[in-house]
Design an enzyme around this catalytic site. Structure first.
Site, PDB file in Angstrom:
ATOM      1  N   GLU A 165      -5.399  -5.385  10.744  1.00 52.78           N
ATOM      2  CA  GLU A 165      -4.387  -4.355  10.955  1.00 52.78           C
ATOM      3  C   GLU A 165      -4.662  -3.619  12.265  1.00 52.78           C
ATOM      4  O   GLU A 165      -5.460  -2.662  12.277  1.00 52.78           O
ATOM      5  CB  GLU A 165      -4.416  -3.339   9.811  1.00 52.78           C
ATOM      6  CG  GLU A 165      -4.101  -3.912   8.455  1.00 52.78           C
ATOM      7  CD  GLU A 165      -3.463  -2.854   7.558  1.00 52.78           C
ATOM      8  OE1 GLU A 165      -2.344  -3.086   7.109  1.00 52.78           O
ATOM      9  OE2 GLU A 165      -4.075  -1.796   7.342  1.00 52.78           O
ATOM     10  N   GLU A 222      -6.817   4.488   8.004  1.00 47.55           N
ATOM     11  CA  GLU A 222      -6.645   5.920   7.710  1.00 47.55           C
ATOM     12  C   GLU A 222      -7.897   6.483   7.065  1.00 47.55           C
ATOM     13  O   GLU A 222      -8.268   7.641   7.289  1.00 47.55           O
ATOM     14  CB  GLU A 222      -5.411   6.114   6.806  1.00 47.55           C
ATOM     15  CG  GLU A 222      -4.130   5.913   7.603  1.00 47.55           C
ATOM     16  CD  GLU A 222      -2.953   5.413   6.796  1.00 47.55           C
ATOM     17  OE1 GLU A 222      -2.978   5.493   5.555  1.00 47.55           O
ATOM     18  OE2 GLU A 222      -1.985   4.921   7.427  1.00 47.55           O
ATOM     19  N   GLY A 243       2.822  -1.208   4.358  1.00 40.15           N
ATOM     20  CA  GLY A 243       2.859   0.210   4.019  1.00 40.15           C
ATOM     21  C   GLY A 243       4.288   0.646   3.737  1.00 40.15           C
ATOM     22  O   GLY A 243       4.798   0.493   2.631  1.00 40.15           O
ATOM     23  N   SER A 295       3.506  -2.601  10.475  1.00 35.07           N
ATOM     24  CA  SER A 295       4.955  -2.639  10.697  1.00 35.07           C
ATOM     25  C   SER A 295       5.586  -3.989  10.341  1.00 35.07           C
ATOM     26  O   SER A 295       6.451  -4.488  11.069  1.00 35.07           O
ATOM     27  CB  SER A 295       5.285  -2.241  12.145  1.00 35.07           C
ATOM     28  OG  SER A 295       4.881  -0.901  12.377  1.00 35.07           O
ATOM     29  N   ASN A 352       0.858  -1.184   0.000  1.00 36.76           N
ATOM     30  CA  ASN A 352       0.000   0.000   0.000  1.00 36.76           C
ATOM     31  C   ASN A 352       0.896   1.236   0.000  1.00 36.76           C
ATOM     32  O   ASN A 352       1.479   1.585   1.018  1.00 36.76           O
ATOM     33  CB  ASN A 352      -0.879  -0.039   1.268  1.00 36.76           C
ATOM     34  CG  ASN A 352      -1.703   1.226   1.436  1.00 36.76           C
ATOM     35  OD1 ASN A 352      -1.813   2.041   0.521  1.00 36.76           O
ATOM     36  ND2 ASN A 352      -2.277   1.405   2.622  1.00 36.76           N
ATOM     37  N   TRP A 353       1.001   1.872  -1.162  1.00 40.56           N
ATOM     38  CA  TRP A 353       1.927   3.008  -1.296  1.00 40.56           C
ATOM     39  C   TRP A 353       1.376   4.277  -0.644  1.00 40.56           C
ATOM     40  O   TRP A 353       2.090   5.260  -0.517  1.00 40.56           O
ATOM     41  CB  TRP A 353       2.222   3.297  -2.759  1.00 40.56           C
ATOM     42  CG  TRP A 353       2.970   2.211  -3.482  1.00 40.56           C
ATOM     43  CD1 TRP A 353       3.263   0.945  -3.019  1.00 40.56           C
ATOM     44  CD2 TRP A 353       3.528   2.290  -4.794  1.00 40.56           C
ATOM     45  NE1 TRP A 353       3.961   0.248  -3.963  1.00 40.56           N
ATOM     46  CE2 TRP A 353       4.139   1.042  -5.074  1.00 40.56           C
ATOM     47  CE3 TRP A 353       3.560   3.285  -5.774  1.00 40.56           C
ATOM     48  CZ2 TRP A 353       4.783   0.780  -6.280  1.00 40.56           C
ATOM     49  CZ3 TRP A 353       4.201   3.019  -6.979  1.00 40.56           C
ATOM     50  CH2 TRP A 353       4.807   1.779  -7.222  1.00 40.56           C
ATOM     51  N   LYS A 354       0.112   4.269  -0.306  1.00 41.58           N
ATOM     52  CA  LYS A 354      -0.557   5.450   0.273  1.00 41.58           C
ATOM     53  C   LYS A 354      -0.325   6.680  -0.627  1.00 41.58           C
ATOM     54  O   LYS A 354      -0.218   6.534  -1.839  1.00 41.58           O
ATOM     55  CB  LYS A 354      -0.068   5.689   1.698  1.00 41.58           C
ATOM     56  CG  LYS A 354      -0.145   4.424   2.554  1.00 41.58           C
ATOM     57  CD  LYS A 354       0.046   4.692   4.010  1.00 41.58           C
ATOM     58  CE  LYS A 354       0.056   3.370   4.755  1.00 41.58           C
ATOM     59  NZ  LYS A 354       0.077   3.519   6.188  1.00 41.58           N
ATOM     60  N   GLY A 362       2.577   1.780  10.824  1.00 44.91           N
ATOM     61  CA  GLY A 362       3.549   2.867  10.665  1.00 44.91           C
ATOM     62  C   GLY A 362       4.275   3.237  11.939  1.00 44.91           C
ATOM     63  O   GLY A 362       4.932   4.281  12.002  1.00 44.91           O
ATOM     64  N   HIS A 413      -9.301   0.861   5.012  1.00 49.18           N
ATOM     65  CA  HIS A 413      -8.041   1.099   5.717  1.00 49.18           C
ATOM     66  C   HIS A 413      -8.321   2.047   6.886  1.00 49.18           C
ATOM     67  O   HIS A 413      -9.137   2.959   6.774  1.00 49.18           O
ATOM     68  CB  HIS A 413      -7.009   1.706   4.755  1.00 49.18           C
ATOM     69  CG  HIS A 413      -5.632   1.709   5.337  1.00 49.18           C
ATOM     70  ND1 HIS A 413      -5.226   2.666   6.241  1.00 49.18           N
ATOM     71  CD2 HIS A 413      -4.584   0.858   5.184  1.00 49.18           C
ATOM     72  CE1 HIS A 413      -3.977   2.400   6.597  1.00 49.18           C
ATOM     73  NE2 HIS A 413      -3.567   1.307   5.977  1.00 49.18           N
TER      74      HIS A 413
END
Ligand code: PEP
Length: 252
Positions: free
Chosen positions: A167, A97, A234, A213, A9-11, A173, A95
């Site tokens: 997650e 976020e 990520g 992570s 997931n490159w965000k 992160g 997700h």
């Protein structure tokens, strides 16, 4: 036997130019590697160039978000038909976020999953608890609420094309991964809920990833657990060499 899946997931990272460079490097390292299914989820702006570079390779294209409506006046949104047309096979939905910063409810996440399936795109549905939930013993309750919204909409035959990602939000992160045993315990719980709602065959078939992570140091111990079928990654997915090592965890 569930084939391991590692999704990057490159965000909101990588311009088109940077995406081209990263994908070319990735192809050098992992094109043709068959033991793990590899999905990259670049930002929307890089999907086309990614598709051009990875078609006819073993890397699969995914997106990071989708809208649940077919089309129309939804400024800034991207539809399932657009993602299908550009060659996406997967899309991340729910997700943390997006649930947190963009206030996506579990019902909206479920509708996104349903819409992606309507267009032949497999959703990677993320669920997971906040630190406060874990500390107050509410992990299972939170995960169950997020899953039940999905169960309320998706039929058994649709579930075959769903991937879940557990997650824990406190692990995303932060460099602080869940222990393999803790992650496996919750993933087993998710599988048990799927079995209760649908049946054992479906529960055993569905891949459930761990995310939070994941790195070269912890991937092997995570993948050694009975129910962890891969990783949603990520930070590490932004660099070709470390991501490729995760993909080839069997060789570590
Ligand atoms: C993620 O964003 O889904 C994620 C797991 O990020 P990271 O690997 O950086 O923790």
């Amino acid at each position: 036997m569930r084939k391991p899946l590692v999704a990057g997931n490159w965000k909101m990272n990588k311009t088109v130019t940077e995406s081209v460079a990263l994908i070319k490097e990735l192809l050098d390292f992992i094109d043709g590697y068959q033991k793990t299914e590899v999905v990259i989820c670049p930002p929307f702006t890089s999907l086309w160039v990614a598709r051009e570079l990875i078609q006819d390779t073993s890397i699969i294209l995914g997106a990071q978000n989708i809208h649940y409506q077919n089309e129309g006046a939804y400024t800034g949104e991207i539809s399932a038909r657009m993602l299908q047309n550009i060659g996406c096979s997967y899309v991340i939905v729910g997700h943390s976020e997006r649930r947190d910063y963009f206030k996506e409810s579990s019902e909206v996440v479920a509708r996104k999953a349903e819409q992606s399936l309507n267009f032949g795109i497999k959703p990677i549905i993320c669920v997971g608890e906040k630190l406060v939930d874990r500390e107050t013993g509410k992990t299972r309750e939170v995960v169950k609420e997020e899953l039940e919204a999905v169960f309320a909409i998706l039929k058994a035959k649709e579930m075959a094309n769903v991937v879940f990602a557990y997650e824990p939000i406190w692990a995303i992160g932060t460099g602080k991964s869940a222990t393999p045993q803790d992650a496996n315990e919750i993933i087993k719980y998710i599988r048990a809920l799927i079995e209760d709602k649908y049946n054992e065959t479906i529960a055993q078939k569905i891949r459930i990833l761990y995310g939070g992570s994941v790195n070269q140091e912890n991937i092997s111990s995570l993948m050694a657990e009975s129910d962890i079928d891969g990783a949603l990654v990520g930070g590490v997915s932004l660099q070709a060499m470390p991501f490729s090592k995760l993909v080839k965890f069997q060789q570590l």
